[in-house]
Motif scaffolding. Structure first.
Motif, PDB file in Angstrom:
ATOM      1  N   LEU A 242       0.811  -1.219   0.000  1.00  0.00           N
ATOM      2  CA  LEU A 242       0.000   0.000   0.000  1.00  0.00           C
ATOM      3  C   LEU A 242       0.845   1.271   0.000  1.00  0.00           C
ATOM      4  O   LEU A 242       0.338   2.356  -0.291  1.00  0.00           O
ATOM      5  N   VAL A 243       2.113   1.136   0.318  1.00  0.00           N
ATOM      6  CA  VAL A 243       2.988   2.307   0.400  1.00  0.00           C
ATOM      7  C   VAL A 243       3.476   2.690  -0.997  1.00  0.00           C
ATOM      8  O   VAL A 243       3.951   1.845  -1.757  1.00  0.00           O
ATOM      9  N   GLU A 244       3.340   3.967  -1.331  1.00  0.00           N
ATOM     10  CA  GLU A 244       3.773   4.453  -2.643  1.00  0.00           C
ATOM     11  C   GLU A 244       5.245   4.846  -2.612  1.00  0.00           C
ATOM     12  O   GLU A 244       5.811   5.122  -1.553  1.00  0.00           O
ATOM     13  N   ASP A 245       5.837   4.899  -3.811  1.00  0.00           N
ATOM     14  CA  ASP A 245       7.281   5.169  -3.906  1.00  0.00           C
ATOM     15  C   ASP A 245       7.657   6.496  -3.268  1.00  0.00           C
ATOM     16  O   ASP A 245       8.688   6.597  -2.583  1.00  0.00           O
ATOM     17  N   ASN A 246       6.854   7.530  -3.487  1.00  0.00           N
ATOM     18  CA  ASN A 246       7.190   8.838  -2.916  1.00  0.00           C
ATOM     19  C   ASN A 246       7.121   8.809  -1.391  1.00  0.00           C
ATOM     20  O   ASN A 246       7.873   9.536  -0.711  1.00  0.00           O
ATOM     21  N   GLU A 247       6.265   7.951  -0.831  1.00  0.00           N
ATOM     22  CA  GLU A 247       6.169   7.824   0.620  1.00  0.00           C
ATOM     23  C   GLU A 247       7.380   7.087   1.184  1.00  0.00           C
ATOM     24  O   GLU A 247       7.895   7.449   2.247  1.00  0.00           O
ATOM     25  N   VAL A 248       7.832   6.067   0.461  1.00  0.00           N
ATOM     26  CA  VAL A 248       9.059   5.378   0.867  1.00  0.00           C
ATOM     27  C   VAL A 248      10.225   6.360   0.871  1.00  0.00           C
ATOM     28  O   VAL A 248      11.031   6.389   1.808  1.00  0.00           O
ATOM     29  N   ASN A 249      10.291   7.193  -0.158  1.00  0.00           N
ATOM     30  CA  ASN A 249      11.391   8.157  -0.260  1.00  0.00           C
ATOM     31  C   ASN A 249      11.358   9.177   0.873  1.00  0.00           C
ATOM     32  O   ASN A 249      12.410   9.599   1.360  1.00  0.00           O
TER      33      ASN A 249
END
Length: 265
Positions: A136-143
């Motif tokens: 559920l986590v998006e790439d921008n959130e991981v970053n």
């Protein structure tokens, strides 16, 4: 972006200080809770952040919530805060042994979860942190989360099945290194060196060796060979360490550490 910490002990305060010093977030955008009020008093005094004893307020007010508590307390806290989380809340954990699947089950609903495993050198901004996350986590959130932990050291994204290996390789390994430094210092004292000076020599040697390995990119064996002269003192020491099974002992300890991490809760 509002950032919240549930738990405000040494690791949380180290991360907060790194974030503020790196100017990633202003202190006004960071809030922490803890059931031990002296921790909150210290955080207010030294870091200037907002504090509360209300865990639900952290979740209600913050986009990213870092659970900086002991592993044994995770599921009790999750039960408390789960009703206050939204579909946009990003939960970040720093505990070993608690899987994404078990966290998702504990929240009893779809929730964005990022597992991290920092280590104690984060306190001096030389930490090593591993990150994995659910679908559920998006790439921008991981970053965003990666950038927060980069404020206290290096960060690597790994598959979840390596997180227990990370515990052995970096989460717990400062303890092994401290034991090694202590043993070297003890030997220096035995040979006549002052204790304080012995720790200085041993710790600087370890720090410099690690930096040399990272910056040269050379294999550890190649760097070891550079120090070992034929029939010299260093190769004599290496022979002794080999006879004591130093490497086998380290490998065995790390395997046991990783196995223990799987069942820590």
């Amino acid at each position: 972006m509002k950032l919240g910490f549930i738990g405000c002990g040494n690791m949380a305060q180290a991360i907060i200080k790194g974030i503020i010093d790196s100017k990633l977030l202003p202190k006004e955008d960071i809030i922490a809770s803890d059931n031990f009020e002296p921790c909150l008093d210290k955080a207010e005094e030294l870091l200037g952040i907002q504090t509360t004893i209300d865990n639900k307020k952290i979740v209600e007010d913050c986009e990213i919530v870092i659970l900086a508590i002991k592993p044994q307390g995770y599921f009790e806290i999750i039960k408390e805060i789960s009703p206050s989380t939204s579909k946009d809340t990003i939960i970040v954990t720093i505990a070993p042994g608690i899987t994404l699947a078990s966290l998702e089950k504990a929240f009893s609903k779809e929730i964005k979860i990022i597992r991290t495993m920092p280590n104690t050198p984060s306190i001096v901004r030389e930490g090593m942190t591993a990150i994995c996350y659910n679908s559920l986590v998006e790439d921008n959130e991981v970053n965003k989360v990666k950038e927060l932990f980069e404020a206290v050291g290096a960060v690597e994204i790994v598959p979840e099945d390596l997180m227990d290996v990370v515990v052995a390789a970096s989460g717990s390994s400062p303890a092994y290194v401290f034991m090694f430094i202590e043993a070297m210092a003890d030997a220096a004292v035995l040979l006549g060196m002052d204790r304080k000076q012995a720790y200085r020599f041993a710790s600087q040697a370890v720090m410099g060796s690690a930096k040399m390995l990272i910056e040269t990119g050379k294999h550890p064996a190649e760097l070891k060979d550079m120090v070992c002269s034929p029939a010299g003192a260093t190769i004599e020491a290496v022979k002794t360490l080999e006879s004591c099974e130093l490497r086998s002992s380290v490998i065995k300890a790390m395997v046991n550490c990783a196995n223990r991490s799987k069942s820590i809760t």
